[in-house]
Write a protein that holds these residues in place. Sequence first.
Motif, mmCIF file in Angstrom:
data_model
loop_
_atom_site.group_PDB
_atom_site.id
_atom_site.type_symbol
_atom_site.label_atom_id
_atom_site.label_comp_id
_atom_site.label_asym_id
_atom_site.label_seq_id
_atom_site.Cartn_x
_atom_site.Cartn_y
_atom_site.Cartn_z
ATOM 1 N N ILE A 32 2.879 -4.833 -1.983
ATOM 2 C CA ILE A 32 2.466 -3.633 -1.250
ATOM 3 C C ILE A 32 0.979 -3.357 -1.470
ATOM 4 C CG2 ILE A 32 2.717 -1.112 -1.199
ATOM 5 C CD1 ILE A 32 4.823 -2.597 0.433
ATOM 6 N N SER A 33 0.487 -3.633 -2.646
ATOM 7 C CA SER A 33 -0.942 -3.406 -2.908
ATOM 8 C C SER A 33 -1.820 -4.278 -2.006
ATOM 9 C CB SER A 33 -1.261 -3.666 -4.381
ATOM 10 O OG SER A 33 -0.977 -5.009 -4.726
ATOM 11 N N GLU A 36 -1.984 -2.377 1.246
ATOM 12 C CA GLU A 36 -2.888 -1.241 1.068
ATOM 13 C C GLU A 36 -4.343 -1.691 1.080
ATOM 14 O OE1 GLU A 36 -0.330 1.910 -1.563
ATOM 15 O OE2 GLU A 36 -1.066 0.121 -2.585
ATOM 16 N N LEU A 76 4.721 -0.010 4.206
ATOM 17 C CA LEU A 76 4.395 1.152 3.358
ATOM 18 C C LEU A 76 5.475 2.217 3.461
ATOM 19 C CD1 LEU A 76 0.556 1.717 3.844
ATOM 20 C CD2 LEU A 76 1.731 0.372 2.108
ATOM 21 N N HIS A 80 7.788 3.577 0.234
ATOM 22 C CA HIS A 80 7.065 4.835 0.001
ATOM 23 C C HIS A 80 7.086 5.285 -1.460
ATOM 24 C CE1 HIS A 80 10.742 7.261 -0.354
ATOM 25 N NE2 HIS A 80 11.238 6.396 0.511
ATOM 26 N N THR A 83 4.029 3.281 -3.134
ATOM 27 C CA THR A 83 2.716 3.179 -2.497
ATOM 28 C C THR A 83 1.760 4.255 -2.996
ATOM 29 O OG1 THR A 83 3.374 4.583 -0.649
ATOM 30 C CG2 THR A 83 3.678 2.205 -0.375
ATOM 31 N N ARG A 84 0.497 3.922 -2.920
ATOM 32 C CA ARG A 84 -0.556 4.887 -3.241
ATOM 33 C C ARG A 84 -1.288 5.313 -1.977
ATOM 34 N NH1 ARG A 84 -2.206 0.513 -7.159
ATOM 35 N NH2 ARG A 84 -3.251 -0.021 -5.251
ATOM 36 N N THR A 85 -0.918 4.700 -0.855
ATOM 37 C CA THR A 85 -1.593 4.946 0.407
ATOM 38 C C THR A 85 -0.586 5.409 1.447
ATOM 39 O OG1 THR A 85 -3.167 3.175 -0.095
ATOM 40 C CG2 THR A 85 -3.022 3.870 2.204
#
Length: 150
Positions: A32-33, A36, A76, A80, A83-85
């Motif tokens: 996931i990063s 992002e 994302l 959820h 995630t950071r975004t």
Amino acid sequence: MLDTTNASGSLATFRAAVTDAAAVTTGSRWQISDVEAVGHRLAVEVEILCAHPATPTALDLVEEAIVIWDDLSGHLRDAHHVTRTEPEEIADPLLDAHRDLCERLDLDPDEIAERLKRLLARCHYDTVDIDSYADLLGEHADTITSPTRW
């Protein structure tokens, strides 16, 4: 004033960012990063792209980026909890750039409406907010609706 060679370089850089974004989840070892990171790169590069004179090529490329980001935003949304975004952090600058380019290219409402309809048909995660185009669409604003989602 920005010279045209710098504008061409900006277009090439944005095209590379779009290509990288399209390929980020094609391998078997992505996280996931990674999604992002390419999203944030798109957001930064589209701002640089829009600092240059508007061109139809730039508009087409931003539309491609919106479709690619819409697809990536699904990852994302699915993840959820880690995630950071938020997807909108990337979608908003892309859509702002699209709207800005449509305005700066002085596209007529018919063409803007057709472009939005094509985007809506290809975007499955409600990335495109038609309401933000109301002033550019004029009377055509009521003719565009999001496809029904299941």
